[in-house]
Design a protein around this motif. Structure first.
Motif, PDB file in Angstrom:
ATOM      1  N   GLU A  19      62.131  -9.589  49.850  1.00  0.00           N
ATOM      2  CA  GLU A  19      61.221 -10.725  49.721  1.00  0.00           C
ATOM      3  C   GLU A  19      61.055 -11.424  51.064  1.00  0.00           C
ATOM      4  O   GLU A  19      59.940 -11.804  51.447  1.00  0.00           O
TER       5      GLU A  19
ATOM      6  N   ASN B 257      56.427 -27.135  38.490  1.00  0.00           N
ATOM      7  CA  ASN B 257      55.572 -25.960  38.331  1.00  0.00           C
ATOM      8  C   ASN B 257      54.470 -26.220  37.313  1.00  0.00           C
ATOM      9  O   ASN B 257      54.484 -27.235  36.594  1.00  0.00           O
TER      10      ASN B 257
ATOM     11  N   HIS C 130      51.410  -9.481  44.423  1.00  0.00           N
ATOM     12  CA  HIS C 130      52.453 -10.458  44.066  1.00  0.00           C
ATOM     13  C   HIS C 130      53.331  -9.926  42.950  1.00  0.00           C
ATOM     14  O   HIS C 130      54.554  -9.938  43.034  1.00  0.00           O
TER      15      HIS C 130
ATOM     16  N   ASP D 126      54.078 -10.986  39.930  1.00  0.00           N
ATOM     17  CA  ASP D 126      54.737 -11.853  38.953  1.00  0.00           C
ATOM     18  C   ASP D 126      54.039 -13.203  38.864  1.00  0.00           C
ATOM     19  O   ASP D 126      54.684 -14.255  38.857  1.00  0.00           O
TER      20      ASP D 126
ATOM     21  N   GLU E 123      55.118 -20.531  35.846  1.00  0.00           N
ATOM     22  CA  GLU E 123      56.366 -20.955  36.479  1.00  0.00           C
ATOM     23  C   GLU E 123      56.395 -20.659  37.971  1.00  0.00           C
ATOM     24  O   GLU E 123      57.194 -21.264  38.706  1.00  0.00           O
ATOM     25  N   ASN E 124      55.545 -19.746  38.442  1.00  0.00           N
ATOM     26  CA  ASN E 124      55.492 -19.410  39.861  1.00  0.00           C
ATOM     27  C   ASN E 124      54.302 -20.039  40.570  1.00  0.00           C
ATOM     28  O   ASN E 124      53.919 -19.625  41.671  1.00  0.00           O
TER      29      ASN E 124
ATOM     30  N   ILE F  98      54.355 -19.246  44.642  1.00  0.00           N
ATOM     31  CA  ILE F  98      55.726 -19.028  45.104  1.00  0.00           C
ATOM     32  C   ILE F  98      56.288 -17.735  44.521  1.00  0.00           C
ATOM     33  O   ILE F  98      55.632 -17.059  43.734  1.00  0.00           O
ATOM     34  N   ASP F  99      57.513 -17.423  44.880  1.00  0.00           N
ATOM     35  CA  ASP F  99      58.331 -16.334  44.338  1.00  0.00           C
ATOM     36  C   ASP F  99      57.707 -14.959  44.555  1.00  0.00           C
ATOM     37  O   ASP F  99      56.982 -14.434  43.708  1.00  0.00           O
TER      38      ASP F  99
END
Length: 425
Positions: free
Chosen positions: A63, A103, A142, A144, A148-149, A165-166
């Motif tokens: 990552e 989020n 990405h 995902d 929540e991300n 994010i993530d």
């Protein structure tokens, strides 16, 4: 590091350049913890992902490689979280990010209906499309995308400003990952369910699911497993009474095409009438719904704030309202408009234009005869594709690639057992 070490309030972490004091936990999973910390070197609050297991550390380093690659290409201009630094602390691997707010899932939970108005959905979809367009150009998937991300930058002072994010499941060579299980179940695309080859179109599918969830307050495909996800079919087409809703359903239809080759691309999303608001030209501004998007009422202060946010947060960093860059900024993506072949374009070579200087399509103006209700034929192609998909017997891919903390079915999540009004089991 002792086995009993805990990332908790007051705990200290040390890198070569600074000490960090844990203020409070933001989240915890099987990979480790995410905490808000005070960085002594700069006296600012940052978010630190602390990874504990060796397997998760290897994923975290992958990552980090992608985050470094994106940062060199000025990813902070395109609504992507800012990565600051990574360091090893004893047996823990730590990744430092800018501190963001709550989020999108938490933001929706603050609403009694768990849904948003179209004038709130529009800037969120636009910002995420800008992020996905950037990823498309640099050939990163990405993998995902879910509420929540998607982080609110500051839901009080900068309402509706979001960042992606993530990148723990992100890949920059999707051909090497065919058959792997990516994406959280509710937002998993058909090609991932079938174990087929994939590209950035899987993120567009997830964005379509999220857009529908923001509109209805319900998860679009609340399947309990991969076979259950294939059991959903379209029911009666919804009826809408104004051009803005019609435009929204048109965009939703194009994002949720089962065939990835037919799915709309991020750059096309940015040119869609819902985003450019070209459907609000002419006499359509006399519609009561459209008036509510432009008027300011003293007894609806919350809506006023959100309207300001809708016009301000939709503009990427360094970009003026007219669509160009401010005089003291340069196009952050200059030199990266390389030609590339994409499968969803039929293998044809397409030349990317600069992200911040695209020409918008001139959509046909909306007729003001909205007194007569119109029926939107919601995704007839999708219905046909889904029916064909349901008639196939498909083995679930045996090769898995998922986060260590991913649940098979997050049933605790609010709304997972409810059905969206235009889908039926």
């Amino acid at each position: 590091m002792p086995d009993n070490f805990q990332v908790e309030e007051g705990a200290m972490l040390y890198s070569k350049s600074s000490a960090y004091e844990v203020q409070y936990l933001l989240g915890r999973g099987s990979f480790g913890e995410v905490a808000q910390c005070r960085k002594f070197a700069t006296n600012e609050n940052v978010a630190i992902k602390v990874i504990r297991s060796r397997h998760s550390i290897e994923d975290a380093k992958s990552e980090e490689d992608i985050l470094k690659q994106m940062k060199l290409l000025n990813s902070h201009f395109f609504n992507i979280v800012v990565w600051n630094y990574s360091f090893q602390y004893k047996e823990r691997y730590c990744i430092e990010f800018e501190k963001l707010d709550i989020n999108l899932h938490e933001f929706l939970q603050k609403r009694s209906s768990m849904s948003l108005k179209l004038k709130e959905i529009r800037p969120i979809v636009q910002q995420l499309a800008i992020a996905l367009d950037f990823l498309d150009v640099v050939d990163i998937v990405h993998g995902d995308l879910k509420p929540e991300n998607i982080m609110m930058v500051d839901h009080v002072r900068q309402p509706l400003k979001v960042k992606l994010i993530d990148f723990g499941l992100a890949v920059n060579n999707s051909a090497q990952h065919t058959g792997e299980t990516m994406q959280t179940l509710y937002y998993r695309s058909p090609e991932i369910l079938l174990g087929n080859e994939f590209n950035g179109a899987i993120d567009v599918w997830s964005l379509g699911c999220i857009a529908a969830e923001m509109f209805t307050g319900n998860v679009l495909f609340p399947g309990s497993d991969e076979y259950d996800m294939k059991s959903y079919k379209l029911s009666d087409n919804p009826k809408v009474c104004d051009c803005e809703h019609e435009s929204f359903f048109d965009l939703l239809t194009k994002m949720l095409m089962v065939d990835a080759a037919d799915r709309i691309t991020p750059s096309q999303i940015l040119e869609h009438a819902l985003i450019t608001m070209s459907q609000l030209s002419g006499d359509s501004k006399s519609c009561s719904h459209v008036k509510s998007c432009f008027s300011q009422s003293s007894d609806e202060e919350e809506d006023d704030d959100l309207e300001v946010a809708s016009s301000s947060t939709a503009i990427p960093a360094g970009q003026t309202e007219s669509g160009g860059l401010s005089s003291d900024e340069h196009t952050p993506f200059a030199g990266h408009t390389a030609e590339k072949k994409r499968k969803r374009d039929g293998g044809k070579t397409t030349k990317k234009t600069p992200l911040l200087k695209r020409k918008r399509d001139q959509a046909k103006p909306c007729s003001s005869s909205a007194k007569k209700r119109k029926t939107v034929h919601f995704n007839e192609n999708l219905e046909d594709s889904v029916n064909k998909l349901l008639n196939k017997t498909v083995e679930v891919p045996s090769k898995k690639r998922k986060r260590a903390d991913e649940e098979t079915c997050p049933e605790e999540r609010s709304g997972c057992k409810r059905r969206v009004n235009f889908f039926s089991p």
